[in-house]
Design a protein around this motif. Structure first.
Motif, PDB file in Angstrom:
ATOM      1  N   VAL A 173     134.144  30.880   4.745  1.00  0.00           N
ATOM      2  CA  VAL A 173     133.433  29.848   5.503  1.00  0.00           C
ATOM      3  C   VAL A 173     133.576  28.487   4.826  1.00  0.00           C
ATOM      4  O   VAL A 173     133.837  27.474   5.484  1.00  0.00           O
ATOM      5  N   TRP A 219     132.321  24.526  11.419  1.00  0.00           N
ATOM      6  CA  TRP A 219     131.301  25.527  11.093  1.00  0.00           C
ATOM      7  C   TRP A 219     130.625  26.076  12.346  1.00  0.00           C
ATOM      8  O   TRP A 219     130.510  27.285  12.524  1.00  0.00           O
ATOM      9  N   SER A 223     131.528  29.726  13.751  1.00  0.00           N
ATOM     10  CA  SER A 223     130.412  30.676  13.794  1.00  0.00           C
ATOM     11  C   SER A 223     130.243  31.245  15.191  1.00  0.00           C
ATOM     12  O   SER A 223     129.997  32.448  15.366  1.00  0.00           O
TER      13      SER A 223
END
Length: 237
Positions: A173, A219, A223
């Motif tokens: 990540v 992000w 996600s």
């Protein structure tokens, strides 16, 4: 033509070594993330092939760097593509379980080369500028030196990052978010946007804000894509 022992030559060499050390980490992270799903023997091939391909693309890019960077929209398109790559690299491993080994290998190599090409838009200019400040006649010797030096840095760095990913999955990540940061900064320096951003009251912080926006975009997008790929029973975890 001045001597290789001149102060200008060795100053430029030191600058290029520093550029490689600072910028090689980005490339190492991309190679590690793209090849992490492969078997150990394929991972080594992916690292070597990806590194060789990336360096070859840098040579070509260096030849045309100045003119390419002046093309409106090039950095903007590259930044958006790099953000998309960052989101894709956040996806879980399970969706590639049925992919043939050879296909998976060349898919990883393609990701590495494309991402490195985009990230190198500014990097090659830094190396070319350092080389240009050296003694006349030695510019290409320094460019070749800088590109050759980047190979062991990237290969060693990739192996290190893969070990970190194995122990700490959160690195995936963080690596994707790093690509988002680079993508946002790249978009902000595109000729189509740079003038407008500089004219705003917050123009002095435009590069940082664009980087933060790219990081947040990758992000959130990554996600969301991860959640969609996960089995429905695991989405709450």
């Amino acid at each position: 033509m001045e001597s290789f022992a001149s102060a200008a030559f060795w100053t430029a060499s030191a600058q290029i070594i520093l550029i490689d050390l600072l910028l090689g980490g980005d490339n190492a992270v991309v190679i590690a993330m793209a090849s992490r799903r492969l078997a150990a023997h394929q991972r080594r091939r992916a690292i070597m092939l990806g590194t060789v391909g990336a360096v070859a693309m840098r040579v070509v890019l260096t030849l045309f760097a100045v003119r390419l960077l002046d093309l409106p929209g090039l950095k903007l398109a590259g930044g958006l593509l790099l953000a998309w790559i960052g989101m894709r690299l956040m996806l879980p491993d399970a969706h590639e379980a049925q992919v043939k080994e050879a296909d998976a290998l060349w898919s990883a190599v393609r990701i590495v080369i494309v991402a490195d090409l985009i990230m190198s838009l500014d990097n090659v200019v830094a190396i070319a500028a350092a080389a240009r400040n050296a003694a006349t006649g030695h510019e290409w010797a320094l460019v070749v030196f800088g590109l050759a030096l980047s190979v062991p840095i990237i290969v060693w760095g990739s192996a290190l990052v893969i070990r970190m990913i194995t122990r700490f999955p959160i690195v995936i990540v963080l690596g994707a978010m790093m690509l988002g940061w680079i993508a946002g900064g790249l978009c902000a320096t595109d000729p189509l946007l740079h003038g407008w951003l500089a004219a705003q009251s917050w123009g002095a912080s435009a590069h940082l804000l664009a980087g933060a926006a790219g990081l947040l975009l990758v992000w959130l997008g990554g996600s969301w894509m991860r959640r969609r790929r996960m089995p429905s029973g695991m989405r709450g975890f």
